[in-house]
Design an enzyme around this catalytic site. Structure first.
Site, mmCIF file in Angstrom:
data_model
loop_
_atom_site.group_PDB
_atom_site.id
_atom_site.type_symbol
_atom_site.label_atom_id
_atom_site.label_comp_id
_atom_site.label_asym_id
_atom_site.label_seq_id
_atom_site.Cartn_x
_atom_site.Cartn_y
_atom_site.Cartn_z
ATOM 1 N N ASP A 229 10.060 -18.111 4.299
ATOM 2 C CA ASP A 229 9.547 -16.874 3.715
ATOM 3 C C ASP A 229 10.373 -16.531 2.480
ATOM 4 O O ASP A 229 11.608 -16.563 2.533
ATOM 5 C CB ASP A 229 9.628 -15.731 4.724
ATOM 6 C CG ASP A 229 8.709 -15.949 5.913
ATOM 7 O OD1 ASP A 229 7.671 -16.602 5.746
ATOM 8 O OD2 ASP A 229 9.048 -15.469 7.018
ATOM 9 N N ARG A 296 -3.651 -16.509 19.720
ATOM 10 C CA ARG A 296 -2.339 -16.015 19.348
ATOM 11 C C ARG A 296 -2.526 -15.010 18.217
ATOM 12 O O ARG A 296 -3.286 -15.246 17.269
ATOM 13 C CB ARG A 296 -1.431 -17.150 18.875
ATOM 14 C CG ARG A 296 -0.081 -16.662 18.329
ATOM 15 C CD ARG A 296 0.810 -17.818 17.878
ATOM 16 N NE ARG A 296 1.968 -17.344 17.139
ATOM 17 C CZ ARG A 296 3.113 -16.942 17.694
ATOM 18 N NH1 ARG A 296 3.225 -16.976 19.017
ATOM 19 N NH2 ARG A 296 4.114 -16.513 16.962
#
Length: 359
Positions: A229, A296
């Site tokens: 990230d 999910r």
């Protein structure tokens, strides 16, 4: 769901990630910060960031009903007819998206919502979608959730600064909480795999992903490919469906057991630069396993500075390193420059390599 024809699936099934070996064991060694108010919490967090770039937070102060309310709203949205969801797409970068992750050819078995935490950072289209299709109850649930997670983000960043021995405890948190911060919020929805082979899916009920064969007859799809990230940190919470994996320093991929009552924190590239490489961002990915019967759902808050914030190793840390013969490992850049550069590359690219100073 929206699908692609068999030819496209066959072509993308040859993705390089499909050649990697799937981990055989769950990773039970994720450090738990049992209580953020504990006297040694700051040191435990820093050790975890140094060793893994990743840690798990329990007793975090976010009420379970706040998380559950937003999760329910999210599942409600992702269960809407495809044409209704696509009123919010394609993302610009905010809005609804499916399959395509970014603009550089990365794909996954995923659909997502990417939303600003500050409506002033969104386009007119994104704001119209947020106030229209998502509905009032979704907005209230998201605002309550992100407010709580921002508080958690501040606490974690201040504990990191304390653990690093920095006198100004808010040096990191003040970047993420600047009134002009570029933070954002993402929801990733990974539907369970069908029993049918990819070519048997119709164009109305599948999403694209690259197949990973594990050699035991099981089928896994890449939900979200490996990446770091770019932000300071990301704070993730998911439901009780597994799929998250991180790469250890020795190159092994390990599965992180799901825990819907906890939060997981990833060190981002920006924090790696701010600490001059002492805390390193973690590569992670999501696989969708054929044994999963439930979808999910992950909800991620990304703590980012303002676009014009200059990023370079913190002087407190650099001075200490210089006294020991060290020097800055990175060129100075603004968050906006790095973000724009990062989003021009593929997910798996080593984005920071363009900003490293040669020895």
């Amino acid at each position: 769901m929206v699908g692609l024809p068999k030819s496209a699936l066959d072509h993308l099934g040859a993705s390089p990630i499909g050649t990697r070996k799937s981990p055989t064991n769950s990773f039970d060694g994720v450090p738990d910060v049992v209580d953020l108010s504990a006297a040694d919490a700051c040191f435990r967090i820093v050790r975890a960031c140094e060793e893994y770039g990743f840690f798990k937070v329990v007793k975090h102060g976010v009420p379970p009903e706040v998380s559950a309310r937003l999760e329910e709203e999210a599942f409600g949205f992702f269960g809407l007819p495809q044409d209704v969801k696509e009123e919010g797409g394609p993302p610009d970068p905010f809005g609804y998206g499916t399959r395509m992750i970014g603009l550089n050819g990365d794909v996954g078995w995923v659909e997502f919502l990417l939303l600003p935490t500050d409506r002033g950072n969104a386009s007119e289209k994104a704001n119209s979608f947020f106030h229209g299709c998502l509905g009032e109850s979704f907005r209230r649930a998201m605002e309550e959730y992100t407010a709580r997670v921002k508080e958690l983000t501040v606490e974690v960043l201040e504990l990191i600064a304390e653990g690093l021995g920095i006198k100004e405890r808010d040096v990191l948190s003040s970047m993420a909480m600047d009134e002009r911060n570029d933070g954002c919020f993402r929801m990733n929805h990974y539907p369970p795999l069908k029993s049918k082979a990819p070519h048997e899916h119709s164009e109305s009920d599948t999403m694209l992903g690259s197949t990973m064969n594990t050699g035991d007859g099981r089928r896994n799809l890449v939900g979200f490919g490996e990446h770091t990230d770019p932000q300071i940190i990301s704070v993730l919470r998911s439901n009780d469906t597994a799929g998250l994996e991180i790469r250890l320093r020795d190159g092994r991929w390990v599965s992180v057991p799901s825990d819907q009552s906890s939060f997981f924190v990833c060190v981002g590239d920006t924090l790696q630069v701010l600490t001059n490489g002492r805390l390193r961002s973690v590569k992670h990915r999501v696989l969708v396993h054929d044994v999963n019967e439930r979808a999910r759902l992950s909800m991620i808050y990304f703590g980012s500075p303002a676009r014009d914030k200059k990023i370079s190793p913190l002087p407190w840390l650099l001075k200490s390193e210089e006294e020991q013969g060290g020097k800055s490992m990175y060129k100075e850049f603004t968050w906006g420059e790095y973000k724009d550069s990062a989003y021009k590359t593929n997910l798996s690219h080593d984005r920071l390599s363009l900003f490293e100073i040669s020895p």
